[in-house]
Every structure is written in structure tokens, then in C-alpha cells.
Design a protein around this motif. Structure first.
Motif, PDB file in Angstrom:
ATOM      1  N   PRO A 257      70.319 -10.071  58.825  1.00  0.00           N
ATOM      2  CA  PRO A 257      69.372  -9.094  59.382  1.00  0.00           C
ATOM      3  C   PRO A 257      68.222  -9.730  60.153  1.00  0.00           C
ATOM      4  CG  PRO A 257      69.069  -9.303  57.008  1.00  0.00           C
ATOM      5  CD  PRO A 257      70.285 -10.100  57.351  1.00  0.00           C
ATOM      6  N   LYS A 258      67.903 -11.006  59.849  1.00  0.00           N
ATOM      7  CA  LYS A 258      66.775 -11.650  60.507  1.00  0.00           C
ATOM      8  C   LYS A 258      67.162 -12.300  61.831  1.00  0.00           C
ATOM      9  CE  LYS A 258      64.222 -12.629  56.240  1.00  0.00           C
ATOM     10  NZ  LYS A 258      63.607 -13.698  55.395  1.00  0.00           N
ATOM     11  N   ASN A 259      68.403 -12.705  61.943  1.00  0.00           N
ATOM     12  CA  ASN A 259      68.816 -13.440  63.145  1.00  0.00           C
ATOM     13  C   ASN A 259      70.255 -13.078  63.491  1.00  0.00           C
ATOM     14  OD1 ASN A 259      68.441 -15.229  65.265  1.00  0.00           O
ATOM     15  ND2 ASN A 259      69.197 -16.971  64.103  1.00  0.00           N
ATOM     16  N   LYS A 260      70.451 -11.871  63.965  1.00  0.00           N
ATOM     17  CA  LYS A 260      71.798 -11.394  64.254  1.00  0.00           C
ATOM     18  C   LYS A 260      72.374 -12.086  65.485  1.00  0.00           C
ATOM     19  CE  LYS A 260      71.184  -6.806  62.230  1.00  0.00           C
ATOM     20  NZ  LYS A 260      71.170  -5.351  62.470  1.00  0.00           N
ATOM     21  N   LYS A 261      73.669 -12.330  65.416  1.00  0.00           N
ATOM     22  CA  LYS A 261      74.379 -12.935  66.535  1.00  0.00           C
ATOM     23  C   LYS A 261      75.207 -11.856  67.216  1.00  0.00           C
ATOM     24  CE  LYS A 261      77.084 -17.077  67.645  1.00  0.00           C
ATOM     25  NZ  LYS A 261      77.805 -18.243  67.065  1.00  0.00           N
ATOM     26  N   TRP A 262      75.091 -11.774  68.540  1.00  0.00           N
ATOM     27  CA  TRP A 262      75.726 -10.705  69.293  1.00  0.00           C
ATOM     28  C   TRP A 262      76.624 -11.268  70.387  1.00  0.00           C
ATOM     29  CZ3 TRP A 262      74.993  -5.624  67.939  1.00  0.00           C
ATOM     30  CH2 TRP A 262      73.907  -5.336  67.108  1.00  0.00           C
ATOM     31  N   MET A 263      77.627 -10.481  70.727  1.00  0.00           N
ATOM     32  CA  MET A 263      78.470 -10.779  71.881  1.00  0.00           C
ATOM     33  C   MET A 263      78.556  -9.530  72.745  1.00  0.00           C
ATOM     34  SD  MET A 263      82.554 -11.669  72.090  1.00  0.00           S
ATOM     35  CE  MET A 263      82.364 -13.294  71.375  1.00  0.00           C
ATOM     36  N   VAL A 264      78.477  -9.717  74.051  1.00  0.00           N
ATOM     37  CA  VAL A 264      78.690  -8.619  74.980  1.00  0.00           C
ATOM     38  C   VAL A 264      79.721  -9.062  76.012  1.00  0.00           C
ATOM     39  CG1 VAL A 264      76.816  -9.262  76.573  1.00  0.00           C
ATOM     40  CG2 VAL A 264      77.582  -6.886  76.446  1.00  0.00           C
ATOM     41  N   ILE A 265      80.627  -8.149  76.346  1.00  0.00           N
ATOM     42  CA  ILE A 265      81.614  -8.389  77.399  1.00  0.00           C
ATOM     43  C   ILE A 265      81.378  -7.332  78.470  1.00  0.00           C
ATOM     44  CG2 ILE A 265      84.058  -8.565  77.988  1.00  0.00           C
ATOM     45  CD1 ILE A 265      84.601  -9.260  75.060  1.00  0.00           C
ATOM     46  N   ILE A 266      81.064  -7.783  79.671  1.00  0.00           N
ATOM     47  CA  ILE A 266      80.722  -6.895  80.779  1.00  0.00           C
ATOM     48  C   ILE A 266      81.816  -6.991  81.833  1.00  0.00           C
ATOM     49  CG2 ILE A 266      79.022  -6.395  82.578  1.00  0.00           C
ATOM     50  CD1 ILE A 266      76.915  -7.695  80.758  1.00  0.00           C
ATOM     51  N   ALA A 267      82.330  -5.838  82.242  1.00  0.00           N
ATOM     52  CA  ALA A 267      83.405  -5.802  83.231  1.00  0.00           C
ATOM     53  C   ALA A 267      82.879  -5.299  84.565  1.00  0.00           C
ATOM     54  CB  ALA A 267      84.542  -4.906  82.749  1.00  0.00           C
ATOM     55  N   GLN A 268      83.314  -5.964  85.622  1.00  0.00           N
ATOM     56  CA  GLN A 268      83.108  -5.503  86.985  1.00  0.00           C
ATOM     57  C   GLN A 268      84.453  -5.536  87.695  1.00  0.00           C
ATOM     58  OE1 GLN A 268      79.800  -8.316  87.903  1.00  0.00           O
ATOM     59  NE2 GLN A 268      78.692  -6.484  88.547  1.00  0.00           N
ATOM     60  N   MET A 269      84.443  -5.237  88.993  1.00  0.00           N
ATOM     61  CA  MET A 269      85.693  -5.124  89.726  1.00  0.00           C
ATOM     62  C   MET A 269      86.555  -6.377  89.620  1.00  0.00           C
ATOM     63  SD  MET A 269      86.275  -4.976  93.798  1.00  0.00           S
ATOM     64  CE  MET A 269      85.388  -6.504  93.886  1.00  0.00           C
ATOM     65  N   ALA A 270      85.991  -7.533  89.805  1.00  0.00           N
ATOM     66  CA  ALA A 270      86.776  -8.762  89.846  1.00  0.00           C
ATOM     67  C   ALA A 270      86.219  -9.817  88.908  1.00  0.00           C
ATOM     68  CB  ALA A 270      86.822  -9.309  91.275  1.00  0.00           C
ATOM     69  N   ARG A 271      85.527  -9.375  87.863  1.00  0.00           N
ATOM     70  CA  ARG A 271      84.855 -10.336  86.994  1.00  0.00           C
ATOM     71  C   ARG A 271      84.691  -9.774  85.587  1.00  0.00           C
ATOM     72  NH1 ARG A 271      80.955 -14.307  88.500  1.00  0.00           N
ATOM     73  NH2 ARG A 271      80.928 -13.430  90.594  1.00  0.00           N
ATOM     74  N   LEU A 272      84.971 -10.620  84.599  1.00  0.00           N
ATOM     75  CA  LEU A 272      84.619 -10.341  83.211  1.00  0.00           C
ATOM     76  C   LEU A 272      83.600 -11.381  82.785  1.00  0.00           C
ATOM     77  CD1 LEU A 272      88.041  -9.599  81.431  1.00  0.00           C
ATOM     78  CD2 LEU A 272      86.282  -7.956  82.082  1.00  0.00           C
ATOM     79  N   ILE A 273      82.488 -10.919  82.240  1.00  0.00           N
ATOM     80  CA  ILE A 273      81.421 -11.816  81.808  1.00  0.00           C
ATOM     81  C   ILE A 273      81.279 -11.701  80.297  1.00  0.00           C
ATOM     82  CG2 ILE A 273      78.975 -12.392  82.025  1.00  0.00           C
ATOM     83  CD1 ILE A 273      79.071 -10.967  84.771  1.00  0.00           C
ATOM     84  N   VAL A 274      81.413 -12.826  79.605  1.00  0.00           N
ATOM     85  CA  VAL A 274      81.261 -12.874  78.149  1.00  0.00           C
ATOM     86  C   VAL A 274      79.972 -13.623  77.839  1.00  0.00           C
ATOM     87  CG1 VAL A 274      82.324 -13.534  75.959  1.00  0.00           C
ATOM     88  CG2 VAL A 274      83.774 -12.954  77.923  1.00  0.00           C
ATOM     89  N   LEU A 275      79.092 -13.006  77.054  1.00  0.00           N
ATOM     90  CA  LEU A 275      77.821 -13.617  76.675  1.00  0.00           C
ATOM     91  C   LEU A 275      77.666 -13.560  75.160  1.00  0.00           C
ATOM     92  CD1 LEU A 275      75.506 -11.887  79.327  1.00  0.00           C
ATOM     93  CD2 LEU A 275      76.424 -14.205  79.460  1.00  0.00           C
ATOM     94  N   VAL A 276      77.221 -14.658  74.577  1.00  0.00           N
ATOM     95  CA  VAL A 276      76.942 -14.719  73.138  1.00  0.00           C
ATOM     96  C   VAL A 276      75.510 -15.193  72.962  1.00  0.00           C
ATOM     97  CG1 VAL A 276      77.530 -15.793  70.937  1.00  0.00           C
ATOM     98  CG2 VAL A 276      79.347 -15.189  72.541  1.00  0.00           C
TER      99      VAL A 276
END
Length: 386
Positions: A129-148
């Protein structure tokens, strides 16, 4: 339920939360509405004036019926906004985190206009709860972006430098200027320890500018498979959100080439995944393609032109139905014992392990299938020993 939209404005996007408690509706001209589905109330988000093309729902709040919690919005301009809205329509956080996720580059390396964000998948990777780790995957037309990234601790409040004794006696304290709401997901775009990874399509096509859809299956639990629509085709692969290397989060298994619809290349307006098929929504029909080679059409449903062209696809993850909507109607699609022929396909190909797995799961429905797979498998091993 009527939305206060005047012609020529109309609904462009419907974003339904994973458990069906909340929805964000965005119009063609950038008017946005929050719908609290439990109370069936509509609240206009007047401060949000842009076309919201994607929503990343917060898994921490999947069972919360009163508020969305911090969520991420993707726009047609390629920006990402954090929003937190309650059941009464009160917005506690509304802030742009980045004006543009990334520029799409043409094959000629010349910069192109920013592509719309077509999907956002948000995952919590631990329970600290104090330091959560997150991942987001963002899609565009010709690109997938993965961020942690990891949450940063909130900044300490700025206190005023002087408080009079009279104010203290009256119970008043000067807290200085009003503090801006603290966002949750700004570290994705500002923290130095954020891990990025990008998967790019080899092609660029104006037809697919706003059609880079991403979907995963299953979504109620940890996803195991993804489907990504890009100018290259439909990329199908494995998902491992807990992979040690960020490059191994999304691993392509195969690519399905785009099909011609009535003799022309038409980008789908939506995509959904089931256990054994990928559903594609086109302007005038829905296709279901088998995930097994040669990826033939297992289902096709055209509709009359007077029903209008498909605007988008929205999956209800609780009921496992996919809703296709046009400007005038909504149509519901679901699976009906889709594995009944799949075990036979695996058996004919000699993939006894997968055929046996499906046949065992269906032994109460189709006991003969399990018997046939076991017999064929035994015959194969007997022949191998000869």
C-alpha cells in the motif's frame, strides 16, 4: 437514457469499466459524460473538453461502486489525462499527465501527426500500500508502449509561515495556498526509474490512424493473450505482466493478415478476444476468425444499412458479451460452446495434449470426445514404438 447532444454531434466512444459500475461516454465534438450505472445517472464532465478514445480502469477500484478511483484517459490527440470521479459526478482529480505519449514516425522517418490513443490497459503488480508498482500498456495505431513504475510518496503539505494566536483560539490555521490534487500515475511520465518498452509496426497507414486497437483475454483475471490491430495485421501473442524483463511482457506468437471487405481494405472499428476466436467489428458486419491456422472465418454477421455503420465495440467483462454499437442501435454478441469443434482440430493435427485438455473439460457435455482423443493418442504411441 438521453445525452444532451445536439446535431451534428453524436456518441463516438463508450468505455465500460471492468465490473460494469461505471462508464465514460465521449462525443465526436469532445463532450464527455460519466455514467454511474448502478444509479443510472448521467453527469457531464464539463471541464473535460476532448475526445476520449481510451480509458485505463483502476483494478484497485474494480469492486468500488461509488467512485472510479484514479483512472487514465487517452485522447484523440495522443495525450494522457488522470481522472477520479465519484458517483455524484464530483471530480476530485482531472489533470493532463502528458500532452503527447509519442510521435508516430513514418517509414520515411518524417514525423507524422500524433495518433490517437486507442487503448489503455492498467495493471497493479504488487499489493504494497505504501509503494505500489504499476504497469500501463498504451496502444496507438502503429505502436504499443509498455511502462512500469512505482508510486511516489505524496509531497508534504505547505504550511503558512505565520499563524496568529487569535486564529489559533478561533480554531483557524493558515495553510497557505490551496494544494492541487495529487495525481497517482504521474510517475509513468516523469519518474526517472520508469521502465519503458515500445513495440512498433513496420508500416504506416492513414486508414489505421485511429484504429490501433488492443484487447486482452481474460480481463477479469490475469490476462494470458493479447490481440493488437495495426497496419501490419492482427498480432496475437502471449501476455505475462509479471515477466522479469519488460521486453517479455508481450510476445507475439503469430500475425493474421487483414482481410478485404467487399474487395477493399477496411480497418475494423473494434476487436475482442475469446478463448478460441478473435472478433472484428467492421462498418457493416462482424467477423469471428479462428485463432488456429489458417484463421478461417468461423462466423459472419452482416446487418442492414439502415441500422447504421458500426461506431465501436465494447466488451462487458462480467457477462463476457461484446456490445457493438452504431449511431442508432446496439447489438450483443457472445460465444456458444465455441470449443465444440476445437478439440477435433487439434486432434487432426496431432496435438494430443491440447486436444486432451479441451476434451477433458467437455467430458460431461461430450464424453465421446475424450474417448476418441485417448484412443487416437494410444494408437499414435503404439505406432511410434513399432
Amino acid at each position: 437514457m438521453l445525452l444532451p447532444l445536439q446535431s451534428p454531434d453524436h456518441v463516438a466512444h463508450i468505455h465500460l469499466s471492468r465490473t460494469g459500475f461505471h462508464a465514460i461516454v465521449s462525443s465526436k465534438l469532445g463532450h464527455n459524460f460519466y455514467i454511474h450505472l448502478k444509479s443510472n445517472t448521467v453527469h457531464q464532465l464539463k471541464k473535460l473538453r476532448c475526445q476520449v478514445t481510451a480509458v485505463g480502469w483502476n483494478p484497485d477500484y474494480s469492486k468500488d461502486t461509488d467512485a472510479t478511483g484514479p483512472i487514465l484517459l487517452g485522447t484523440a490527440q495522443g495525450s494522457v489525462i488522470e481522472l477520479n470521479v465519484g458517483s455524484t459526478g464530483m471530480t476530485t482529480v482531472l489533470k493532463e499527465l502528458t500532452p503527447q505519449v509519442a510521435q508516430i514516425e513514418r517509414m520515411t522517418s518524417a514525423p507524422s501527426p500524433a495518433a490517437a490513443i486507442t487503448d489503455i490497459q492498467l495493471f497493479q503488480l504488487d499489493d504494497d500500500p505504501k509503494n505500489k508498482k504499476w504497469m500501463v500498456i498504451i496502444a496507438q495505431m502503429a505502436r504499443l508502449i509498455v511502462l512500469v513504475t512505482e508510486n511516489e510518496p505524496p509531497p508534504p503539505p505547505k504550511l503558512g509561515g505565520f499563524t496568529s494566536s487569535a486564529s489559533l483560539q478561533a480554531g483557524l490555521m493558515n495553510l497557505g495556498a490551496e494544494q492541487a490534487p495529487v495525481t497517482t500515475f504521474h510517475p509513468f511520465f516523469s519518474a526517472p526509474n520508469t521502465q519503458p518498452h515500445t513495440i512498433s509496426s513496420s508500416k504506416f497507414s492513414e486508414k489505421f490512424k485511429n484504429h490501433g486497437f488492443l484487447t486482452m483475454h481474460p480481463m477479469i483475471s490475469e490476462p494470458k493473450r493479447y490481440a493488437w490491430l495495426s497496419p501490419d495485421g492482427i498480432s496475437i501473442g502471449k501476455v505475462n505482466i509479471f515477466a522479469e524483463r519488460i521486453q517479455d511482457v508481450l510476445v507475439e506468437e503469430f500475425n493474421i493478415e487483414h482481410r478485404l471487405i467487399e474487395g477493399r481494405l477496411e480497418p475494423p472499428t473494434g476487436i475482442a478476444l475469446t478463448d478460441h476466436h478473435v472478433l472484428l467489428a467492421y462498418s457493416s458486419r462482424v467477423l469471428a476468425l479462428s485463432l488456429l491456422p489458417p484463421h478461417s472465418v468461423a462466423f459472419e454477421d452482416p446487418w442492414a444499412p439502415e441500422l447504421g455503420a458500426a461506431v465501436g465495440f465494447c466488451s462487458d467483462l462480467t457477462t463476457e458479451f461484446a456490445w457493438l454499437y452504431t449511431p442508432t442501435v446496439a447489438m450483443k454478441y457472445g460465444t456458444n460452446d465455441e470449443a465444440r469443434y476445437v478439440w477435433k482440430t487439434y486432434l487432426d493435427r496431432g496435438d494430443y495434449a491440447k486436444a486432451l485438455q479441451i476434451a477433458r473439460a467437455r467430458k460431461d457435455i461430450e464424453p465421446d470426445a475424450l474417448e476418441m482423443v485417448l484412443r487416437k493418442q494410444a494408437d499414435f504411441y503404439i505406432q511410434e514404438k513399432k
